[in-house]
Design a protein around this motif. Structure first.
Motif, short mmCIF file in Angstrom:
data_model
loop_
_atom_site.label_atom_id
_atom_site.label_comp_id
_atom_site.label_asym_id
_atom_site.label_seq_id
_atom_site.Cartn_x
_atom_site.Cartn_y
_atom_site.Cartn_z
N ILE A 1 -8.92 0.63 -5.72
CA ILE A 1 -8.76 -0.80 -5.99
C ILE A 1 -7.49 -1.01 -6.82
O ILE A 1 -7.32 -0.39 -7.88
CB ILE A 1 -9.99 -1.37 -6.72
N THR A 2 -6.62 -1.88 -6.31
CA THR A 2 -5.40 -2.26 -7.03
C THR A 2 -5.37 -3.78 -7.12
O THR A 2 -6.25 -4.46 -6.58
CB THR A 2 -4.14 -1.74 -6.29
N ARG A 3 -4.37 -4.30 -7.78
CA ARG A 3 -4.21 -5.76 -7.89
C ARG A 3 -2.87 -6.16 -7.28
O ARG A 3 -1.88 -5.48 -7.46
CB ARG A 3 -4.28 -6.19 -9.34
N ASN A 4 -2.89 -7.29 -6.58
CA ASN A 4 -1.64 -7.79 -5.99
C ASN A 4 -0.91 -8.68 -6.99
O ASN A 4 -1.32 -8.79 -8.16
CB ASN A 4 -1.91 -8.49 -4.66
N SER A 5 0.13 -9.35 -6.54
CA SER A 5 0.96 -10.16 -7.44
C SER A 5 0.22 -11.35 -8.04
O SER A 5 0.61 -11.86 -9.09
CB SER A 5 2.21 -10.65 -6.70
N THR A 6 -0.87 -11.79 -7.40
CA THR A 6 -1.67 -12.90 -7.94
C THR A 6 -2.92 -12.40 -8.66
O THR A 6 -3.84 -13.16 -8.90
CB THR A 6 -2.05 -13.88 -6.83
N GLU A 7 -2.93 -11.09 -8.95
CA GLU A 7 -4.03 -10.45 -9.69
C GLU A 7 -5.35 -10.39 -8.93
O GLU A 7 -6.40 -10.21 -9.53
CB GLU A 7 -4.24 -11.12 -11.06
N GLU A 8 -5.31 -10.56 -7.61
CA GLU A 8 -6.50 -10.40 -6.80
C GLU A 8 -6.71 -8.92 -6.50
O GLU A 8 -5.75 -8.17 -6.35
CB GLU A 8 -6.36 -11.15 -5.47
N GLU A 9 -7.99 -8.52 -6.44
CA GLU A 9 -8.29 -7.13 -6.11
C GLU A 9 -7.97 -6.84 -4.65
O GLU A 9 -8.30 -7.64 -3.77
CB GLU A 9 -9.77 -6.81 -6.36
N VAL A 10 -7.35 -5.69 -4.41
CA VAL A 10 -7.04 -5.25 -3.06
C VAL A 10 -7.62 -3.85 -2.89
O VAL A 10 -7.33 -2.95 -3.67
CB VAL A 10 -5.51 -5.21 -2.82
N LYS A 11 -8.50 -3.69 -1.89
CA LYS A 11 -9.11 -2.39 -1.62
C LYS A 11 -8.35 -1.69 -0.52
O LYS A 11 -8.09 -2.27 0.53
CB LYS A 11 -10.56 -2.54 -1.16
#
Length: 125
Positions: free
Chosen positions: A28-38
């Motif tokens: 799990i990482t975060r994108n530029s808008t701080e949304e979780e990306v799996k």
């Protein structure tokens, strides 16, 4: 105590396990808008395992459900995956992939002889 089935017997039951499953774990990482990306990657040692898949019963309330919201509707089907082998590293946070189809793992069970692993999974359709 003696085992009811020899652990190596599973490897000879080719017709009993006609499919192959790969277990994946998320990062799990975060994108530029701080949304979780799996992002999903194969779990080492849990690739192309012999398995059999069975529907948990599409006609029963426990086997399927449909969810509706404004402008959206989707169905969830429940399945059981029996894996030939005792795999304690599989966790409910992971997913199973069979023939390119992803199944979210809901629960993991092992038999008392430490020979097979059973997964309770769901698939959004």
């Amino acid at each position: 105590m003696r085992a009811l089935a020899h652990p190596h017997l599973v490897h000879h039951l080719v017709d009993f396990f006609p499919q192959r499953v790969t277990i994946q774990e998320p990062t799990i990482t975060r994108n530029s808008t701080e949304e979780e990306v799996k992002t999903w990657a194969n779990k080492a040692g849990l690739v192309d395992l012999p398995c059999a898949v069975a529907s948990a019963g599409m006609a029963t309330a426990a086997g399927a459900r449909e969810t509706r919201a404004v402008m959206m509707s989707f169905a969830v089907r429940l399945f059981k995956i029996l894996i030939g082998g005792y795999h304690t590293a599989i966790l409910p946070t992971m997913r199973a992939v069979i023939d390119g189809v992803n199944y979210d793992i809901l629960g993991v069970e092992h038999d008392t002889q430490a020979v097979m692993t059973r997964l309770n999974v769901e698939r959004v359709v």
